[in-house]
Design an enzyme around this catalytic site. Structure first.
Site, short mmCIF file in Angstrom:
data_model
loop_
_atom_site.label_atom_id
_atom_site.label_comp_id
_atom_site.label_asym_id
_atom_site.label_seq_id
_atom_site.Cartn_x
_atom_site.Cartn_y
_atom_site.Cartn_z
N GLY A 1 -9.99 -29.27 10.01
CA GLY A 1 -9.93 -27.81 10.46
C GLY A 1 -10.02 -27.01 8.98
CG ASN A 2 -11.44 -23.60 8.66
OD1 ASN A 2 -10.63 -22.53 9.32
ND2 ASN A 2 -12.47 -23.90 9.43
CE1 TYR A 3 -4.93 -24.94 3.93
CE2 TYR A 3 -6.96 -24.75 2.68
CZ TYR A 3 -5.76 -25.33 2.88
OH TYR A 3 -5.54 -26.31 2.50
CB ALA B 1 -13.87 -20.30 9.61
#
Length: 398
Positions: A209-211, A277
Site C-alpha cells: 500500500g502507500n501513505y 493513490a
C-alpha cells in the site's frame, strides 16, 4: 464564490472583537466588499480606525454621522448587502435581535436586512448554556438565520467548546460555502472522484500500500457537492467520513475493486477527478494463509495493476472531462506532461514530495495545474482550499 459579494459585518461588545480583523482580511482576500457596522460597546474593544483601514470604508456606528450629521440609512444598507455577518455576537445582541429591540444601528440594520444573515455567538459557556440564551438562538434560527458555532469537542451535554466564537477562517468558509451551494455552479452535474490508497494483499494479514490518507480526495468531494454536483466517491481504505448529502460513497480496498467501480460509474458522469493513490503493482499470487518466517529471503512476484486513469481517458467522450493527479519526486513537469497526453486528461494536478509538509498524511498541499493551455502554480495551503482551486478549474471547462 465570495468574489464581488457585498458583506455587512456587524461587530458587538465582545473580547473576540479583535478577531473581526481576521474575518475582514479573509473576506477581502476572497474578493468580497465589506462594510462594518459596530455597536457602541464594540468600539470599547476595537477601534473604528483599525476596521476602516482594513475595509477602506468608514465604519458605521451611529444613526447620524458625528462629522457632518449625515444620516446612515439602515434600509439602504439592507438593500446593498448580499449577506450580513454578525461576529462576534454577544448574548445581549442575540436577545435584542430575537426580541426586535432596535436600540442601535446594528439591530436596525439587521431588522432591515433583505439578504441572508449569519451569526457567530461569542460568550462564556454559562451564558451560552442559559435557557434564555438557548431560546433566543433557536428563535433566531427559526427566523431563517444561519448560526455559526464550533462543531468539535462536545461533551455528552453537547455544549463543550460552544459559546466561544468560531475561528475566523471557518466563519469565512461558512459564507463561501453558502454562496457556492446557492450559486449551483455544478448543479445538474455528476462527478466521479477516486480517493485514498489501495491495498494489494500479500496474505490475509499483509499488503502492499502507500501513505495516502484520502484527505485531498474527500475535500474535492465535499467541494463539488457544495457547488451543487452529485458526487460518486470511490474511496480506498481510509478513516474519513463524508458530510454532504450529495455524496454517494463506494468503499473499496484493492485496485481491481476501484477499477471496476470507477469504470462502471464513469459513463453516467460528466467528469472524473482521479485523486486516488492507486498501487501500481500487486502480488501475482496471494497466499491463502499467513506466510511464516521460515527463510532468510522471501521473493514476491509483482504484476502491474490496472491503470485507472488511462482506462477512464480511453472511455471519455467529447462531453466528459477527466482530471488526473501526478505525485512526483523528480522531473515533475516532464513526467506530468507525459501523463497528461498519454492518458487523455483535460488537466493534471501536480504535487511533489520535495515540498515538505504536503502530500501524504498532511492537511496542506501545494499544487500546479498543467493543461494544454499551460501551467498554473499555487501557493501552499489547506487541502480544503486546494480543493476549491481544482474544482474552480474543472468548473471553468465543464
Amino acid at each position: 464564490m465570495l468574489k464581488g459579494k457585498k458583506i455587512v459585518l456587524g461587530i458587538t461588545g465582545s473580547i473576540a472583537a479583535y478577531k473581526a480583523c481576521y474575518i475582514i482580511r479573509g473576506l477581502i482576500k476572497r474578493g468580497a466588499e465589506v462594510q462594518v457596522v459596530i455597536t457602541p460597546a464594540g468600539k470599547e474593544f476595537i477601534t473604528p480606525i483599525t476596521l476602516s483601514a482594513l475595509t477602506h470604508k468608514p465604519v458605521i456606528s451611529e444613526f447620524f454621522s458625528q462629522r457632518d450629521g449625515t444620516w446612515n440609512s439602515h434600509v439602504d444598507i439592507g438593500l446593498w448587502a448580499d449577506a450580513m455577518l454578525i461576529a462576534p455576537c454577544t448574548a445581549a445582541t442575540i436577545g435584542k435581535m430575537a426580541g426586535g429591540v432596535a436600540d442601535n444601528m446594528l439591530i436596525t440594520t439587521y431588522l432591515s436586512m433583505k439578504a441572508p444573515v449569519f451569526i457567530a455567538p461569542a460568550m462564556d459557556l454559562d451564558m451560552y448554556a442559559h435557557p434564555s440564551t438557548q431560546q433566543n438562538i433557536e428563535r433566531l434560527r427559526s427566523f431563517g438565520n444561519h448560526i455559526i458555532e464550533p462543531q468539535k469537542g462536545f461533551l455528552a451535554s453537547g455544549l463543550e467548546g460552544k459559546g466561544r466564537m468560531e475561528e475566523p477562517e471557518n466563519i469565512v468558509n461558512a459564507l463561501d460555502e453558502f454562496f457556492c451551494e446557492n450559486a449551483g455552479e455544478l448543479s445538474g452535474k455528476r462527478i466521479l472522484i477516486t480517493a485514498g490508497p489501495t491495498y494489494e494483499k500479500i496474505d490475509p494479514v499483509r499488503f502492499i500500500g502507500n501513505y495516502s490518507s484520502g484527505k485531498m480526495g474527500f475535500a474535492l468531494a465535499e467541494e463539488c457537492a457544495r457547488r451543487g454536483a452529485d458526487v460518486v466517491l470511490v474511496a480506498g481504505p481510509v478513516a474519513l467520513q463524508t458530510n454532504h448529502k450529495n455524496i454517494r460513497r463506494i468503499d473499496v480496498e484493492s485496485c481491481e475493486q476501484m477499477f471496476n467501480a470507477a469504470t462502471n460509474e464513469f459513463p453516467e458522469c460528466d467528469a472524473a477527478i482521479l485523486c486516488a493513490a492507486v498501487a501500481d503493482f500487486h502480488p501475482e499470487n496471494m497466499s491463502e494463509t499467513k506466510i511464516k518466517r521460515e527463510k532468510d529471503n522471501l521473493t514476491i512476484v509483482l504484476k502491474p495493476t490496472h491503470d485507472i486513469a488511462a482506462e477512464i481517458g480511453k472511455m471519455k467522450t467529447s462531453g466528459q472531462r477527466v482530471v488526473g493527479f501526478a505525485l512526483e519526486t523528480n522531473n515533475e513537469t516532464e513526467n506530468a506532461e507525459r501523463k497528461l497526453s498519454r492518458k487523455n486528461l483535460d488537466f493534471i494536478v501536480l504535487n511533489s514530495l520535495r515540498n515538505e509538509g504536503t502530500c501524504f498524511k498532511s492537511d496542506e498541499n501545494q499544487i500546479s495545474i498543467i493543461s494544454a493551455n499551460g501551467r498554473k502554480d499555487f501557493e501552499k495551503k489547506e487541502k480544503t482550499a486546494v480543493a476549491k482551486d481544482i474544482v474552480s478549474e474543472l468548473a471553468s471547462i465543464l
